[in-house]
Design a protein around this motif. Sequence first.
Motif, short mmCIF file in Angstrom:
data_model
loop_
_atom_site.label_atom_id
_atom_site.label_comp_id
_atom_site.label_asym_id
_atom_site.label_seq_id
_atom_site.Cartn_x
_atom_site.Cartn_y
_atom_site.Cartn_z
N VAL A 79 0.85 -1.19 0.00
CA VAL A 79 0.00 0.00 0.00
C VAL A 79 0.88 1.24 0.00
CG1 VAL A 79 -1.75 1.30 1.26
CG2 VAL A 79 -1.83 -1.20 1.22
N ASN A 80 0.62 2.16 -0.93
CA ASN A 80 1.31 3.44 -1.02
C ASN A 80 0.45 4.49 -0.33
OD1 ASN A 80 2.47 5.87 -1.73
ND2 ASN A 80 1.94 5.71 -3.91
N LEU A 81 0.94 5.05 0.78
CA LEU A 81 0.15 6.00 1.56
C LEU A 81 -0.21 7.26 0.79
CD1 LEU A 81 1.81 5.95 5.12
CD2 LEU A 81 -0.29 4.84 4.37
N GLN A 121 4.40 -7.19 18.21
CA GLN A 121 5.26 -7.80 17.21
C GLN A 121 4.47 -8.18 15.97
OE1 GLN A 121 8.75 -8.14 17.42
NE2 GLN A 121 8.34 -8.44 15.24
N THR A 122 3.27 -8.74 16.16
CA THR A 122 2.41 -9.08 15.02
C THR A 122 2.06 -7.84 14.23
OG1 THR A 122 1.48 -10.98 16.19
CG2 THR A 122 0.23 -10.13 14.32
N THR A 123 1.75 -6.75 14.94
CA THR A 123 1.37 -5.50 14.27
C THR A 123 2.56 -4.90 13.53
OG1 THR A 123 -0.20 -5.10 16.06
CG2 THR A 123 0.28 -3.27 14.60
N GLN A 124 3.74 -4.94 14.16
CA GLN A 124 4.92 -4.40 13.48
C GLN A 124 5.20 -5.16 12.19
OE1 GLN A 124 9.12 -5.40 14.38
NE2 GLN A 124 9.24 -3.36 15.29
N TRP A 164 3.13 -6.82 10.39
CA TRP A 164 2.05 -6.54 9.44
C TRP A 164 2.25 -5.19 8.78
CZ3 TRP A 164 -1.75 -2.63 9.87
CH2 TRP A 164 -2.76 -2.68 8.90
N LEU A 165 2.60 -4.16 9.53
CA LEU A 165 2.80 -2.83 8.97
C LEU A 165 3.94 -2.82 7.96
CD1 LEU A 165 2.37 -0.71 12.22
CD2 LEU A 165 0.92 -0.55 10.18
N ILE A 166 5.04 -3.48 8.29
CA ILE A 166 6.20 -3.49 7.40
C ILE A 166 5.90 -4.25 6.11
CG2 ILE A 166 8.58 -4.32 7.17
CD1 ILE A 166 8.94 -3.77 10.17
N GLY A 201 7.60 1.73 2.38
CA GLY A 201 8.40 2.70 3.10
C GLY A 201 8.46 2.53 4.60
N PHE A 202 7.79 1.52 5.14
CA PHE A 202 7.78 1.32 6.59
C PHE A 202 8.99 0.50 7.02
CE2 PHE A 202 3.78 3.21 6.70
CZ PHE A 202 3.26 3.24 7.97
N GLY A 203 9.67 0.99 8.05
CA GLY A 203 10.71 0.23 8.73
C GLY A 203 10.27 -0.01 10.16
N PRO A 204 11.12 -0.65 10.97
CA PRO A 204 10.75 -0.92 12.36
C PRO A 204 10.40 0.32 13.16
CG PRO A 204 12.65 -2.24 11.73
CD PRO A 204 12.41 -1.28 10.61
N PHE A 205 11.16 1.43 12.95
CA PHE A 205 10.91 2.62 13.78
C PHE A 205 9.55 3.24 13.47
CE2 PHE A 205 11.13 7.03 15.05
CZ PHE A 205 11.68 6.94 16.31
N LEU A 206 9.24 3.42 12.18
CA LEU A 206 7.95 4.01 11.82
C LEU A 206 6.81 3.10 12.24
CD1 LEU A 206 6.27 6.21 10.53
CD2 LEU A 206 6.74 5.20 8.27
N ALA A 207 6.98 1.79 12.08
CA ALA A 207 5.95 0.85 12.51
C ALA A 207 5.71 0.96 14.02
CB ALA A 207 6.35 -0.58 12.14
#
Length: 583
Positions: free
Chosen positions: A174-176, A200-203, A205-207, A212-218
């Motif tokens: 998905v492109n925001l 952890q599951t949510t992180q 899933w977001l990535i 463009g999502f990395g661990p910090f933004l997630a």
Amino acid sequence: MFGILSSGMTFDGLILAAVLHELQKWLVGGRVQQIRQHNATDLTIEVRVPGYTHLLYLSADARFPRIHLVSSVKPVPKQPPPFCMTLRKHLGGSVIRQIEQVGFDRVAHLHFAHADQSERILIVEIMGKHSNLILTDEHGRIISAAKHIGKSLSRKRQILPGRDYVTPPHTAKVNLTSDDAENRIQAAVKHLGTGCIDSQTTQDWLIKTFNGFGPFLANEIIARSSDAGTIAIDRLESELLMLRHTVLAKRYDPVLIANDTGHLIMAYPIRTVQFSAEQQLSKTSINWALDTLYRSLIPQAELADLKKAVTTLLRYEIDFRQRSLESAERTLSESAKAGRYRQIGELILASLHSLEKGCKTAKLVDYFDPSTPEIEVELDEKLTPQQNAERYFKRYQRMRDAAASAQERREKLLRELADLAEALKRTDDAVTTEELQSMLDSLREQGLLRTQKQTVEREVEFDRHPIRRLITNDGWEILYGETAEANDYLTQRVAKPNDIWMHARSIKGAHVVIRASGKAGVVPRSVLQRAALIAALNSEAKHSNLVPVDYTFRKYVRKPRGSPPGLVVYRNEKTLDVCPRGV
């Protein structure tokens, strides 16, 4: 949340969006004045706009990939790399027409054009170890790249001159910033489920779901969506939509972030809830925030890397000397028996009238013991009694001489261990790489850092056989195999007719070759001794006190037809006796 910063700052799609927003304002319309490449992955493009010159820094470094403006130019090599020359040819004097982010991904396109020439596109891919800088024409055909990726590295996506550029495989995410992003966000969150889900599951899933999502933004989205440690699905959707609106409206509030000790660890285009307000310093520009950060972060990382490497090296040297010290002390301990060998030799001489050649043992009266007991001593049945006595006298002399040498070696090793322990402490206390480098130079001058043996060579000439190479101080090259197959390859395929070939006599061991072809004069005895010691240390007799090593020209070595790997016969040999114990 701090673990993601341990190997380098995260550079996600949000940071790239903010950086490019500023670059679009400041660089579009500017003319390229100079291009400098600092190493294999990093370069600076000097861009002139009315009244000001900007320095745009691009890096495909695996640890610190990035794009942003900098305030100063880094050193460059004397000879520009080929990629730099290509960039100068195609981009020198051109005008930056457009700067864009591909979706919300960590990919930027910089469009350059001359008044009388077709467009050129410099693509910046910020993807960790897969980061790259790629130059294409207006049709997407690759002209060159910082890192050429062939089929052996990637079957799906080759980055080679003449090939069509293929985008990284993230297009399904998905492109925001897309027109249908709101509907896709709602659908994606609905697909995630309802109720509570763990972080952890949510992180993950977001990535996996959003470009463009990395661990910090997630983790930022998770923290903003949580209440007392519980993630609410409706708030998760709301935070994603708010992030989209922030990017579209370009409402950035750049900050520099420090850890609890005050050291800068990252820059971010928005204030984060993952750090306290006191740890976040507002900046007017994300580009200058990143410049400030990396001027601090990279030297720290380089210092940490060098400290680790130096510590490993020093511990290797300390371990080597500790083993050598143990060996020297064993020699000193065994030297107490030297006098007994001399006594046995004299007892044999005193009994020559009752001894004959061919005996394996002899019973002798020990006149050195007041009780004069009868003792049994070992003899070499191939030697005469007189020769057996001489054999014991030589053992005595060898152990006596070895003891004197071991004592000197022990004292030297104790001094060196003290110096290396002090160097280890200085390494831990060092605050600059220059300080460490100066210490290393000093240690080398003192001879405390030995020339390291090169690791197994994987050169084409060795066809992937495990063959080690050692270069002596006076330039002689010594090769030796680590397996029977490697020994065969070394002797039969690598060695030249006039090279010196060596092998421990009558026992299994490595083939050793001194490359003498093209060398003037004979091989020095010190080099022969060094190679012979290598042969002894890499044989089944490596724990023996004395190992005979045969050597001859390679042209006198022959492999019998049908013989097993490593087996050869040779002639015209000479022999060196070496002592591998204590080395």
